[in-house]
Design a protein around this motif. Structure first.
Motif, PDB file in Angstrom:
ATOM      1  N   ILE A  90      22.370 -40.898  32.932  1.00 33.54           N
ATOM      2  CA  ILE A  90      21.919 -39.966  31.897  1.00 33.54           C
ATOM      3  C   ILE A  90      21.674 -40.704  30.587  1.00 33.54           C
ATOM      4  O   ILE A  90      20.649 -40.511  29.926  1.00 33.54           O
ATOM      5  CB  ILE A  90      22.957 -38.843  31.692  1.00 33.54           C
ATOM      6  CG1 ILE A  90      23.163 -38.066  32.987  1.00 33.54           C
ATOM      7  CG2 ILE A  90      22.540 -37.900  30.560  1.00 33.54           C
ATOM      8  CD1 ILE A  90      24.365 -37.151  32.977  1.00 33.54           C
ATOM      9  N   SER A  91      22.598 -41.578  30.222  1.00 29.00           N
ATOM     10  CA  SER A  91      22.473 -42.355  28.981  1.00 29.00           C
ATOM     11  C   SER A  91      21.246 -43.254  29.018  1.00 29.00           C
ATOM     12  O   SER A  91      20.569 -43.437  27.998  1.00 29.00           O
ATOM     13  CB  SER A  91      23.738 -43.190  28.754  1.00 29.00           C
ATOM     14  OG  SER A  91      24.876 -42.361  28.592  1.00 29.00           O
ATOM     15  N   ASP A  92      20.941 -43.823  30.188  1.00 30.83           N
ATOM     16  CA  ASP A  92      19.761 -44.684  30.326  1.00 30.83           C
ATOM     17  C   ASP A  92      18.485 -43.895  30.038  1.00 30.83           C
ATOM     18  O   ASP A  92      17.581 -44.385  29.347  1.00 30.83           O
ATOM     19  CB  ASP A  92      19.694 -45.280  31.728  1.00 30.83           C
ATOM     20  CG  ASP A  92      20.751 -46.351  31.955  1.00 30.83           C
ATOM     21  OD1 ASP A  92      21.321 -46.851  30.962  1.00 30.83           O
ATOM     22  OD2 ASP A  92      21.015 -46.677  33.130  1.00 30.83           O
ATOM     23  N   LEU A  93      18.404 -42.676  30.570  1.00 36.95           N
ATOM     24  CA  LEU A  93      17.222 -41.839  30.319  1.00 36.95           C
ATOM     25  C   LEU A  93      17.118 -41.489  28.839  1.00 36.95           C
ATOM     26  O   LEU A  93      16.026 -41.517  28.258  1.00 36.95           O
ATOM     27  CB  LEU A  93      17.286 -40.561  31.152  1.00 36.95           C
ATOM     28  CG  LEU A  93      17.056 -40.689  32.653  1.00 36.95           C
ATOM     29  CD1 LEU A  93      17.070 -39.309  33.295  1.00 36.95           C
ATOM     30  CD2 LEU A  93      15.740 -41.388  32.953  1.00 36.95           C
ATOM     31  N   GLU A  94      18.242 -41.173  28.221  1.00 38.44           N
ATOM     32  CA  GLU A  94      18.240 -40.821  26.797  1.00 38.44           C
ATOM     33  C   GLU A  94      17.782 -42.000  25.942  1.00 38.44           C
ATOM     34  O   GLU A  94      17.059 -41.819  24.952  1.00 38.44           O
ATOM     35  CB  GLU A  94      19.623 -40.348  26.373  1.00 38.44           C
ATOM     36  CG  GLU A  94      20.017 -39.006  26.967  1.00 38.44           C
ATOM     37  CD  GLU A  94      21.443 -38.591  26.638  1.00 38.44           C
ATOM     38  OE1 GLU A  94      21.759 -37.403  26.812  1.00 38.44           O
ATOM     39  OE2 GLU A  94      22.228 -39.467  26.216  1.00 38.44           O
ATOM     40  N   GLN A  95      18.204 -43.196  26.318  1.00 37.65           N
ATOM     41  CA  GLN A  95      17.805 -44.387  25.562  1.00 37.65           C
ATOM     42  C   GLN A  95      16.301 -44.617  25.678  1.00 37.65           C
ATOM     43  O   GLN A  95      15.631 -44.972  24.695  1.00 37.65           O
ATOM     44  CB  GLN A  95      18.565 -45.609  26.069  1.00 37.65           C
ATOM     45  CG  GLN A  95      18.239 -46.883  25.282  1.00 37.65           C
ATOM     46  CD  GLN A  95      19.056 -48.083  25.744  1.00 37.65           C
ATOM     47  OE1 GLN A  95      19.865 -47.981  26.647  1.00 37.65           O
ATOM     48  NE2 GLN A  95      18.831 -49.218  25.112  1.00 37.65           N
ATOM     49  N   ILE A  96      15.755 -44.419  26.867  1.00 37.65           N
ATOM     50  CA  ILE A  96      14.311 -44.563  27.073  1.00 37.65           C
ATOM     51  C   ILE A  96      13.551 -43.545  26.231  1.00 37.65           C
ATOM     52  O   ILE A  96      12.572 -43.878  25.553  1.00 37.65           O
ATOM     53  CB  ILE A  96      13.968 -44.383  28.563  1.00 37.65           C
ATOM     54  CG1 ILE A  96      14.531 -45.545  29.383  1.00 37.65           C
ATOM     55  CG2 ILE A  96      12.455 -44.280  28.766  1.00 37.65           C
ATOM     56  CD1 ILE A  96      14.565 -45.288  30.864  1.00 37.65           C
ATOM     57  N   ILE A  97      14.025 -42.305  26.252  1.00 37.02           N
ATOM     58  CA  ILE A  97      13.365 -41.242  25.479  1.00 37.02           C
ATOM     59  C   ILE A  97      13.376 -41.581  23.994  1.00 37.02           C
ATOM     60  O   ILE A  97      12.353 -41.469  23.306  1.00 37.02           O
ATOM     61  CB  ILE A  97      14.056 -39.888  25.730  1.00 37.02           C
ATOM     62  CG1 ILE A  97      13.868 -39.460  27.189  1.00 37.02           C
ATOM     63  CG2 ILE A  97      13.510 -38.816  24.783  1.00 37.02           C
ATOM     64  CD1 ILE A  97      14.749 -38.294  27.604  1.00 37.02           C
ATOM     65  N   ASP A  98      14.521 -42.011  23.483  1.00 34.24           N
ATOM     66  CA  ASP A  98      14.646 -42.329  22.054  1.00 34.24           C
ATOM     67  C   ASP A  98      13.767 -43.527  21.674  1.00 34.24           C
ATOM     68  O   ASP A  98      13.114 -43.523  20.623  1.00 34.24           O
ATOM     69  CB  ASP A  98      16.108 -42.635  21.701  1.00 34.24           C
ATOM     70  CG  ASP A  98      16.993 -41.405  21.796  1.00 34.24           C
ATOM     71  OD1 ASP A  98      16.457 -40.280  21.786  1.00 34.24           O
ATOM     72  OD2 ASP A  98      18.225 -41.575  21.893  1.00 34.24           O
ATOM     73  N   THR A  99      13.734 -44.555  22.521  1.00 32.84           N
ATOM     74  CA  THR A  99      12.953 -45.759  22.233  1.00 32.84           C
ATOM     75  C   THR A  99      11.463 -45.453  22.188  1.00 32.84           C
ATOM     76  O   THR A  99      10.751 -45.863  21.269  1.00 32.84           O
ATOM     77  CB  THR A  99      13.233 -46.848  23.285  1.00 32.84           C
ATOM     78  OG1 THR A  99      14.624 -47.181  23.265  1.00 32.84           O
ATOM     79  CG2 THR A  99      12.404 -48.091  23.010  1.00 32.84           C
TER      80      THR A  99
END
Length: 331
Positions: A90-99
């Motif tokens: 979940i955190s990996d997806l959130e990081q991609i979205i934010d980047t």
């Protein structure tokens, strides 16, 4: 070995733990939708043009196998031997979205679903992800579903949306760059300022030339030099030069590298009705389309950087930039 078993002829299907349910069971309907989503993402992956996005989508495809396996397992004890979605995913997806969100232009209107083929398929995948999520939420009201699974599925549709936007935006810029190269560099046969490198000595000599010509023009300016990646290598603001010239000079140098042409060549292409109309808006103001930016080339024709001059009129900025480079070439 035959791929058909005839065991489903009576309208039932086997789950991963061996139990059988009706083919229209909510569990089957739910993981079947995620299977459909996986197939659509696989199609999208074939059309994305970024190696980073290809790797991302292939990883999501693997994760969706784990999602389907978990949903197709009625016996919770059997999950102990399976790979499951965790908070890290979940955190990996959130990081991609934010980047991706940080590097894309802000959206202040509705986004049409896909200006590129990759973007269109990703938006299609996004809508399937939303439908699968609705089915999962309904299924979670009937049986126990881990919160991590619900959160991952929610973030997934957002991730597909932002990747679709990134593909559309980047492919638009690539197309625009090719158009500029074809329309201006080949047609007008623009003279290419050649320099061996972007050493401090080169930048210092260029600065001296700029100062000499600027004094002749009677206007103080700012000089910016960027490398082939658009990163600032040198910046010099003459005394009394307009404050805004510091930012504009850097943007001109960046634009010359990004669009692979002198910035005055962009003016006609961004007029209403022209091929690159609203280019400045689409690039969040990073690209400027008036004169003063010039790309720099190595002897083999590759771009190694760009310079930007700002502070005078457009005509003055163009003259100062080109004369300063010409003096170095003659020297």
């Amino acid at each position: 070995m035959s791929i058909y078993t005839k065991t489903g002829d009576k309208g039932t299907t086997a789950l991963f733990d061996g139990s059988r349910v009706k083919k229209y069971d909510n569990r089957v309907e739910t993981y079947g939708s995620f299977d459909e989503l996986n197939a659509e993402i696989s199609v999208a992956e074939k059309f994305v043009t970024s190696a980073e996005n290809k790797t991302l989508l292939r990883n999501i495809e693997r994760q969706l196998f784990y999602v389907c396996a978990e949903l197709a397992t009625e016996n919770e004890a059997a999950l102990a031997s399976k790979i499951i979605i965790t908070q890290n995913d979940i955190s990996d997806l959130e990081q991609i979205i934010d980047t991706y969100t940080a590097k894309l232009p802000k959206v202040d209107s509705f986004v049409l679903p896909g200006s590129s083929t990759a973007g269109a398929f990703l938006h299609s995948a996004r809508t399937i992800a939303r439908r699968a999520e609705r089915l999962l939420v309904r299924f979670a009201e009937q049986t126990s579903v881990r919160k991590e699974l619900l959160q991952f599925v929610n973030r997934l549709s957002d991730c597909l949306y932002i990747v679709a936007r990134e593909e559309d935006f980047r492919q638009m810029l690539d197309k625009a760059t090719k158009l500029i190269v074809a329309r201006y560099l080949e047609i007008t046969e623009e003279k290419k300022p050649i320099t061996a490198n972007l050493s401090f000595s080169f930048c210092e000599n260029l600065m001296r030339n700029v100062c000499i010509i600027s004094e002749e023009e009677g206007v103080p300016v700012t000089l910016a030099v960027v490398d082939a990646h658009g990163n600032t290598r040198f910046n010099y603001r003459m005394e009394h030069a307009l404050l805004v010239s510091a930012e504009l000079a850097t943007k001109k140098a960046y634009s010359a590298v990004a669009m692979k042409t002198s910035t005055e060549n962009l003016t006609e292409a961004v007029q209403p009705g022209a091929a690159l109309y609203q280019l400045e808006t689409l690039t969040n103001g990073d690209i400027v389309t008036f004169g003063g930016g010039v790309p720099l080339y190595a002897k083999d024709g590759t771009i190694i950087g760009g310079i930007g001059i700002s502070g005078g009129s457009v005509e003055q900025d163009i003259r100062i930039a080109k004369k300063a480079l010409s003096m170095i070439e003659k020297g």
